[in-house]
Motif scaffolding. Structure first.
Motif, PDB file in Angstrom:
ATOM      1  N   THR A  60      86.378 -37.687  -9.048  1.00 19.67           N
ATOM      2  CA  THR A  60      86.313 -39.050  -9.591  1.00 19.67           C
ATOM      3  C   THR A  60      85.223 -39.908  -8.954  1.00 19.67           C
ATOM      4  OG1 THR A  60      87.962 -39.851  -7.996  1.00 19.67           O
ATOM      5  CG2 THR A  60      88.775 -39.053 -10.142  1.00 19.67           C
ATOM      6  N   ASP A  61      84.822 -39.558  -7.722  1.00 19.49           N
ATOM      7  CA  ASP A  61      83.884 -40.405  -6.986  1.00 19.49           C
ATOM      8  C   ASP A  61      82.883 -39.546  -6.205  1.00 19.49           C
ATOM      9  OD1 ASP A  61      85.388 -43.387  -6.740  1.00 19.49           O
ATOM     10  OD2 ASP A  61      86.763 -41.688  -6.940  1.00 19.49           O
ATOM     11  N   ILE A  62      81.620 -39.935  -6.261  1.00 20.55           N
ATOM     12  CA  ILE A  62      80.570 -39.366  -5.410  1.00 20.55           C
ATOM     13  C   ILE A  62      80.084 -40.473  -4.489  1.00 20.55           C
ATOM     14  CG2 ILE A  62      78.292 -38.300  -5.299  1.00 20.55           C
ATOM     15  CD1 ILE A  62      80.270 -36.442  -6.585  1.00 20.55           C
ATOM     16  N   VAL A  63      80.185 -40.273  -3.189  1.00 16.50           N
ATOM     17  CA  VAL A  63      79.769 -41.290  -2.219  1.00 16.50           C
ATOM     18  C   VAL A  63      78.545 -40.772  -1.467  1.00 16.50           C
ATOM     19  CG1 VAL A  63      80.420 -42.627  -0.197  1.00 16.50           C
ATOM     20  CG2 VAL A  63      82.107 -42.170  -1.982  1.00 16.50           C
ATOM     21  N   ILE A  64      77.465 -41.540  -1.543  1.00 19.10           N
ATOM     22  CA  ILE A  64      76.181 -41.144  -0.955  1.00 19.10           C
ATOM     23  C   ILE A  64      76.014 -41.843   0.387  1.00 19.10           C
ATOM     24  CG2 ILE A  64      73.679 -41.108  -1.304  1.00 19.10           C
ATOM     25  CD1 ILE A  64      74.532 -41.672  -4.394  1.00 19.10           C
ATOM     26  N   CYS A  65      75.926 -41.056   1.437  1.00 18.95           N
ATOM     27  CA  CYS A  65      75.636 -41.598   2.768  1.00 18.95           C
ATOM     28  C   CYS A  65      74.147 -41.399   2.994  1.00 18.95           C
ATOM     29  CB  CYS A  65      76.457 -40.875   3.834  1.00 18.95           C
ATOM     30  SG  CYS A  65      78.224 -40.838   3.499  1.00 18.95           S
ATOM     31  N   GLY A  66      73.358 -42.392   2.644  1.00 15.15           N
ATOM     32  CA  GLY A  66      71.913 -42.221   2.712  1.00 15.15           C
ATOM     33  C   GLY A  66      71.193 -43.467   2.249  1.00 15.15           C
ATOM     34  N   VAL A  71      69.975 -41.966  -3.104  1.00 16.51           N
ATOM     35  CA  VAL A  71      70.714 -42.596  -4.207  1.00 16.51           C
ATOM     36  C   VAL A  71      70.018 -42.303  -5.532  1.00 16.51           C
ATOM     37  CG1 VAL A  71      71.452 -44.793  -5.209  1.00 16.51           C
ATOM     38  CG2 VAL A  71      71.684 -44.406  -2.742  1.00 16.51           C
ATOM     39  N   ASN A  72      68.698 -42.415  -5.572  1.00 20.36           N
ATOM     40  CA  ASN A  72      67.935 -42.115  -6.779  1.00 20.36           C
ATOM     41  C   ASN A  72      68.196 -40.692  -7.256  1.00 20.36           C
ATOM     42  OD1 ASN A  72      65.449 -40.674  -7.923  1.00 20.36           O
ATOM     43  ND2 ASN A  72      64.848 -42.797  -8.268  1.00 20.36           N
ATOM     44  N   GLN A  73      68.088 -39.734  -6.345  1.00 19.28           N
ATOM     45  CA  GLN A  73      68.228 -38.323  -6.706  1.00 19.28           C
ATOM     46  C   GLN A  73      69.619 -38.001  -7.246  1.00 19.28           C
ATOM     47  OE1 GLN A  73      67.231 -36.752  -2.898  1.00 19.28           O
ATOM     48  NE2 GLN A  73      65.017 -36.917  -3.195  1.00 19.28           N
ATOM     49  N   VAL A  74      70.638 -38.554  -6.609  1.00 17.60           N
ATOM     50  CA  VAL A  74      72.007 -38.269  -7.024  1.00 17.60           C
ATOM     51  C   VAL A  74      72.330 -38.984  -8.332  1.00 17.60           C
ATOM     52  CG1 VAL A  74      74.441 -38.463  -6.396  1.00 17.60           C
ATOM     53  CG2 VAL A  74      72.749 -37.842  -4.652  1.00 17.60           C
ATOM     54  N   ALA A  75      71.979 -40.276  -8.427  1.00 21.64           N
ATOM     55  CA  ALA A  75      72.277 -41.037  -9.646  1.00 21.64           C
ATOM     56  C   ALA A  75      71.593 -40.425 -10.861  1.00 21.64           C
ATOM     57  CB  ALA A  75      71.859 -42.495  -9.469  1.00 21.64           C
ATOM     58  N   LYS A  76      70.383 -39.932 -10.678  1.00 21.88           N
ATOM     59  CA  LYS A  76      69.666 -39.264 -11.776  1.00 21.88           C
ATOM     60  C   LYS A  76      70.452 -38.059 -12.279  1.00 21.88           C
ATOM     61  CE  LYS A  76      66.056 -37.026 -10.457  1.00 21.88           C
ATOM     62  NZ  LYS A  76      64.684 -36.731  -9.983  1.00 21.88           N
ATOM     63  N   GLY A  91      69.716 -45.751   5.021  1.00 21.56           N
ATOM     64  CA  GLY A  91      68.276 -45.612   4.879  1.00 21.56           C
ATOM     65  C   GLY A  91      67.501 -46.650   5.666  1.00 21.56           C
ATOM     66  N   SER A  92      66.195 -46.652   5.452  1.00 23.05           N
ATOM     67  CA  SER A  92      65.328 -47.615   6.125  1.00 23.05           C
ATOM     68  C   SER A  92      65.390 -48.988   5.471  1.00 23.05           C
ATOM     69  CB  SER A  92      63.885 -47.117   6.112  1.00 23.05           C
ATOM     70  OG  SER A  92      63.776 -45.892   6.803  1.00 23.05           O
ATOM     71  N   GLY A  93      65.573 -49.019   4.135  1.00 25.16           N
ATOM     72  CA  GLY A  93      65.575 -50.288   3.419  1.00 25.16           C
ATOM     73  C   GLY A  93      66.889 -50.631   2.747  1.00 25.16           C
ATOM     74  N   ASN A 194      64.943 -53.623 -11.033  1.00 24.79           N
ATOM     75  CA  ASN A 194      66.301 -53.717 -11.555  1.00 24.79           C
ATOM     76  C   ASN A 194      67.169 -54.424 -10.520  1.00 24.79           C
ATOM     77  OD1 ASN A 194      68.497 -53.168 -13.376  1.00 24.79           O
ATOM     78  ND2 ASN A 194      69.173 -51.606 -11.923  1.00 24.79           N
ATOM     79  N   GLY A 195      67.016 -54.039  -9.244  1.00 26.04           N
ATOM     80  CA  GLY A 195      67.604 -54.794  -8.155  1.00 26.04           C
ATOM     81  C   GLY A 195      66.677 -55.928  -7.749  1.00 26.04           C
ATOM     82  N   ASN A 196      67.147 -56.779  -6.852  1.00 28.57           N
ATOM     83  CA  ASN A 196      66.380 -57.977  -6.545  1.00 28.57           C
ATOM     84  C   ASN A 196      65.425 -57.835  -5.371  1.00 28.57           C
ATOM     85  OD1 ASN A 196      68.131 -57.957  -4.364  1.00 28.57           O
ATOM     86  ND2 ASN A 196      69.072 -59.946  -4.814  1.00 28.57           N
ATOM     87  N   GLN A 197      65.362 -56.657  -4.727  1.00 29.27           N
ATOM     88  CA  GLN A 197      64.640 -56.596  -3.464  1.00 29.27           C
ATOM     89  C   GLN A 197      63.972 -55.261  -3.189  1.00 29.27           C
ATOM     90  OE1 GLN A 197      67.549 -55.945   0.045  1.00 29.27           O
ATOM     91  NE2 GLN A 197      68.700 -57.177  -1.438  1.00 29.27           N
ATOM     92  N   PHE A 198      62.995 -55.316  -2.234  1.00 30.07           N
ATOM     93  CA  PHE A 198      62.394 -54.102  -1.695  1.00 30.07           C
ATOM     94  C   PHE A 198      63.399 -53.335  -0.838  1.00 30.07           C
ATOM     95  CE2 PHE A 198      58.368 -56.789  -1.672  1.00 30.07           C
ATOM     96  CZ  PHE A 198      57.781 -56.131  -2.744  1.00 30.07           C
ATOM     97  N   GLY A 199      64.228 -54.068  -0.117  1.00 34.47           N
ATOM     98  CA  GLY A 199      65.134 -53.549   0.896  1.00 34.47           C
ATOM     99  C   GLY A 199      65.155 -54.521   2.056  1.00 34.47           C
ATOM    100  N   ASN A 200      66.144 -54.355   2.939  1.00 35.65           N
ATOM    101  CA  ASN A 200      66.287 -55.240   4.096  1.00 35.65           C
ATOM    102  C   ASN A 200      66.334 -56.712   3.704  1.00 35.65           C
ATOM    103  OD1 ASN A 200      66.325 -53.328   6.387  1.00 35.65           O
ATOM    104  ND2 ASN A 200      64.273 -52.803   5.655  1.00 35.65           N
TER     105      ASN A 200
END
Length: 299
Positions: A60-66, A71-76, A91-93, A194-200
């Motif tokens: 039912t759920d895939i949880v990405i620790c990364g 996230v991109n690779q798994v969501a794709k 991650g870094s960002g 799509n999101g609001n930021q670069f990261g951090n």
């Protein structure tokens, strides 16, 4: 339906942080009596095997620790599958996680997983390549390319590469085609968000929503370096923005508009990043939204 969770985490390398995270995942998931598995992420980024596993084992759920790249690779791989996706930011960002208000603290991120509140978010294709957060052309993409070559990760390394590239940055020529409007501009970079930021929490697209069916396009035009610093501070930190109007693009230092699709002609071959990872650029880039791409566990 009984929840069943797969956690995807980088192979344990003996570091204290990863051992502690693994122990926390095991203890908290067992406390909720939820069946779970812990699988390793893979360097190739190939997660197609998850589709059959989800169906066969009723996951039912895939949880990405990364980070954003994982996230991109798994969501794709999970497009068009009825599955909840969770993130424990490592991650870094962590741009997508932070845009979704998922905290950096693993314990708090796990609390969101167990609360089980999921909602659809959009993603998009750029020349057929998947992105769930943000793509960039130009200056920020060159930073991503250089950052990927560094042996040491983290915010300090990223800021160092940003400074080095800022000093030598020059604008690129772009032609933007959007809903029947076509214009040419010189710009240091273009962000497709799509999101609001670069990261951090550096918010390049302050008005972006991840589930409105629209992409936020930010064009940072040619100007002096001092002007760019001042303008970006106002834009990112203060949120001082003006939406682009058809007849006023030439008057603004930063163009900001929303659309569900566009074409960018890139004759200068400005470099490209996809969700923070370096990607192969092209002279013509076709971009289109993917509405309701996947379900994200979020506050």
């Amino acid at each position: 339906m009984q929840r069943k969770i797969i956690y995807l985490i980088n192979p344990i390398s003996g570091t204290k942080g990863k051992k502690a995270l693994l122990k926390m995942i095991e203890q908290k998931t067992q406390a909720f009596n939820i069946p779970f598995q812990i699988l390793s992420t893979n360097a190739e980024g190939n997660y197609a095997f998850l589709r059959d596993k989800i169906n066969a084992e009723q996951i039912t759920d895939i949880v990405i620790c990364g980070g954003d790249g994982t996230v991109n690779q798994v969501a794709k791989a999970l497009l068009n599958i009825a599955i909840n996706v969770g993130i424990i930011p490592m991650g870094s960002g962590n741009g997508l996680a932070f845009a979704a208000k998922i905290p950096k603290d693993p314990k708090k991120a796990l609390d969101i997983i167990f609360a089980a509140r999921a909602s659809y978010i959009d993603s998009f294709f750029i020349n057929g390549k998947f992105s769930c957060m943000l793509c960039g052309l130009g200056f920020d993409a060159q930073v991503a390319h250089d950052f990927a070559k560094q042996s040491k990760r983290g915010l300090a390394t990223y800021m160092k590469q940003t400074y080095k590239n800022f000093i030598k940055a020059t604008p690129y020529t772009f032609e933007i085609i959007n809903q029947g409007t076509r214009f040419t501009t010189e710009a240091y970079f273009i962000s497709i968000a799509n999101g609001n930021q670069f990261g951090n929490n550096f918010k390049i697209a302050p008005k972006a929503s991840m589930n409105d069916g629209l992409l936020d396009i930010v064009v940072v035009k040619k100007m002096s370096k001092i002007e760019m610093i001042v303008t970006l501070v106002k834009h990112i930190l203060v949120g001082e923005i003006d939406y682009y109007k058809n007849n006023s693009f030439h008057k603004k230092d930063i163009l900001y508009f929303q659309t569900d699709q566009l074409v960018i002609n890139n004759p200068s071959q400005a470099p490209l990043h996809i969700d923070g990872d370096p990607a192969t650029t092209a002279e013509i880039l076709s971009i289109e939204i993917i509405p309701n791409a996947f379900r994200l566990l979020r506050p």
